[in-house]
Design an enzyme around this catalytic site. Structure first.
Site, PDB file in Angstrom:
ATOM      1  N   ARG A  57     -15.975 -30.746  91.359  1.00 61.55           N
ATOM      2  CA  ARG A  57     -15.643 -29.332  91.505  1.00 61.55           C
ATOM      3  C   ARG A  57     -16.830 -28.534  92.006  1.00 61.55           C
ATOM      4  O   ARG A  57     -16.706 -27.333  92.188  1.00 61.55           O
ATOM      5  CB  ARG A  57     -15.237 -28.778  90.155  1.00 61.55           C
ATOM      6  CG  ARG A  57     -13.721 -28.677  89.956  1.00 61.55           C
ATOM      7  CD  ARG A  57     -13.557 -28.079  88.591  1.00 61.55           C
ATOM      8  NE  ARG A  57     -12.340 -27.429  88.321  1.00 61.55           N
ATOM      9  CZ  ARG A  57     -11.305 -27.987  87.704  1.00 61.55           C
ATOM     10  NH1 ARG A  57     -11.293 -29.263  87.452  1.00 61.55           N
ATOM     11  NH2 ARG A  57     -10.268 -27.251  87.387  1.00 61.55           N
ATOM     12  N   ARG A  79       3.277 -22.527  84.130  1.00 60.55           N
ATOM     13  CA  ARG A  79       2.842 -23.900  83.862  1.00 60.55           C
ATOM     14  C   ARG A  79       2.713 -24.186  82.358  1.00 60.55           C
ATOM     15  O   ARG A  79       2.290 -23.349  81.593  1.00 60.55           O
ATOM     16  CB  ARG A  79       1.495 -24.160  84.528  1.00 60.55           C
ATOM     17  CG  ARG A  79       0.991 -25.559  84.267  1.00 60.55           C
ATOM     18  CD  ARG A  79       0.049 -25.991  85.303  1.00 60.55           C
ATOM     19  NE  ARG A  79      -1.284 -25.434  85.111  1.00 60.55           N
ATOM     20  CZ  ARG A  79      -2.315 -25.818  85.847  1.00 60.55           C
ATOM     21  NH1 ARG A  79      -2.160 -26.696  86.798  1.00 60.55           N
ATOM     22  NH2 ARG A  79      -3.494 -25.292  85.639  1.00 60.55           N
ATOM     23  N   ARG A  97      -0.576 -23.249  78.792  1.00 59.37           N
ATOM     24  CA  ARG A  97      -2.000 -23.565  78.769  1.00 59.37           C
ATOM     25  C   ARG A  97      -2.806 -22.327  78.412  1.00 59.37           C
ATOM     26  O   ARG A  97      -2.555 -21.254  78.951  1.00 59.37           O
ATOM     27  CB  ARG A  97      -2.435 -24.050  80.151  1.00 59.37           C
ATOM     28  CG  ARG A  97      -2.621 -25.528  80.218  1.00 59.37           C
ATOM     29  CD  ARG A  97      -3.024 -25.972  81.591  1.00 59.37           C
ATOM     30  NE  ARG A  97      -4.386 -25.606  81.953  1.00 59.37           N
ATOM     31  CZ  ARG A  97      -5.062 -26.208  82.919  1.00 59.37           C
ATOM     32  NH1 ARG A  97      -4.511 -27.193  83.589  1.00 59.37           N
ATOM     33  NH2 ARG A  97      -6.272 -25.826  83.226  1.00 59.37           N
TER      34      ARG A  97
HETATM   35  P1  AMP Z   1      -8.166 -28.558  85.049  1.00 60.76           P
HETATM   36  O1  AMP Z   1      -7.117 -29.093  84.115  1.00 60.76           O
HETATM   37  O2  AMP Z   1      -8.624 -29.563  86.058  1.00 60.76           O
HETATM   38  O3  AMP Z   1      -7.786 -27.246  85.667  1.00 60.76           O
HETATM   39  O4  AMP Z   1      -9.471 -28.265  84.137  1.00 60.76           O
HETATM   40  C1  AMP Z   1      -9.420 -27.333  83.072  1.00 60.76           C
HETATM   41  C2  AMP Z   1     -10.828 -26.838  82.753  1.00 60.76           C
HETATM   42  O5  AMP Z   1     -11.662 -27.953  82.369  1.00 60.76           O
HETATM   43  C3  AMP Z   1     -11.569 -26.173  83.910  1.00 60.76           C
HETATM   44  O6  AMP Z   1     -11.217 -24.805  84.070  1.00 60.76           O
HETATM   45  C4  AMP Z   1     -13.022 -26.357  83.452  1.00 60.76           C
HETATM   46  O7  AMP Z   1     -13.358 -25.445  82.413  1.00 60.76           O
HETATM   47  C5  AMP Z   1     -12.992 -27.763  82.852  1.00 60.76           C
HETATM   48  N1  AMP Z   1     -13.265 -28.798  83.881  1.00 60.76           N
HETATM   49  C6  AMP Z   1     -12.422 -29.781  84.298  1.00 60.76           C
HETATM   50  N2  AMP Z   1     -12.998 -30.532  85.262  1.00 60.76           N
HETATM   51  C7  AMP Z   1     -14.227 -30.006  85.455  1.00 60.76           C
HETATM   52  C8  AMP Z   1     -15.310 -30.318  86.326  1.00 60.76           C
HETATM   53  N3  AMP Z   1     -15.229 -31.328  87.220  1.00 60.76           N
HETATM   54  N4  AMP Z   1     -16.427 -29.559  86.262  1.00 60.76           N
HETATM   55  C9  AMP Z   1     -16.542 -28.546  85.378  1.00 60.76           C
HETATM   56  N5  AMP Z   1     -15.569 -28.183  84.533  1.00 60.76           N
HETATM   57  C10 AMP Z   1     -14.404 -28.906  84.561  1.00 60.76           C
END
Ligand code: AMP
Length: 210
Positions: A90, A127, A154
């Protein structure tokens, strides 16, 4: 044959939904960093306690912490034929770390799912996420596809947090498109179509590179 896929795209673009379809087709694990972190938060592990507040705000946890999680996960034997990474990298430093992890492996195939901000906001408002395993569920039935657990909204899909997550995406994650787009294995996919059509597009694009 080894298939190492990275799913790129804004929150709500359908990375998780697509990864769940594709893992069945190619029989490789779907590695969602967000789901792994949500599971750690629910289980109350030291990692979960460290990241819970940051996640609720929609900000990113540190490159160092998340990279440690991914290095560990990619060292598991079930990734030897490949993986579908969803939510990592990310940031540019994460992408550089991932390139280092790929030494001695087949090149990454980057699947960039493109979706407008207006559509992102609309999708995230409805969602749900599994209360048991943390998997995302967009427009799906009453129970989790993965484990049958119950679905709840969520915590980070509230409108203010969604807007912050979009800003975080623009500032920190969108630069990855420039990082990857010169590679022959970069595939740009229109995410505004029906999920099955998006899946078909991804399969065609990925098979062109294998
Ligand atoms: P997601 O389900 O992929 O939208 O991830 C939910 C949350 O987890 C994000 O908003 C971040 O706070 C954290 N997160 C997930 N993947 C990453 C990553 N690669 N780098 C930093 N934070 C992450």
């Amino acid at each position: 044959m080894e298939l190492n896929l990275v799913m790129l795209g804004p929150p709500g673009a359908g990375k998780g939904t697509q990864a769940r379809q594709l893992r069945r087709k190619w029989n490789i694990p779907h590695i969602s960093t967000g789901a792994m972190l949500r599971e750690a938060v629910q289980a109350g592990t030291p990692l979960g306690r460290e990241v819970a507040v940051i996640m609720e705000s929609g900000n990113l946890i540190s490159d160092e912490v998340i990279t440690r999680v991914v290095v560990e996960r990619l060292s598991q034997p079930d990734t030897k034929d490949g993986f579908l990474l969803d939510g990592y990298p990310r940031t540019i430093p994460q992408a550089e770390s991932l390139d280092r992890m790929m030494s001695g492996r087949k090149p990454l195939i980057i699947v960039d799912i493109v979706l407008s901000e207006a559509e992102v906001v609309r999708r995230l408002a409805s969602r749900m996420v599994c209360a048991e395993c943390g998997a995302n569920a967009v427009g799906e039935g009453p129970a989790c596809h993965d484990c049958g657990g119950s679905l709840v909204p969520r915590a980070d899909d509230r409108e203010q947090v969604v807007l912050n997550r979009l800003k975080v995406y623009r500032d920190q994650t969108e630069p990855l498109i420039a990082y990857y787009h010169g590679r022959p294995t970069y595939c740009r996919i229109d995410g505004a179509r029906l999920p099955d059509d998006v899946t078909a597009d991804i399969i065609t694009a990925v098979e062109r590179h294998t």
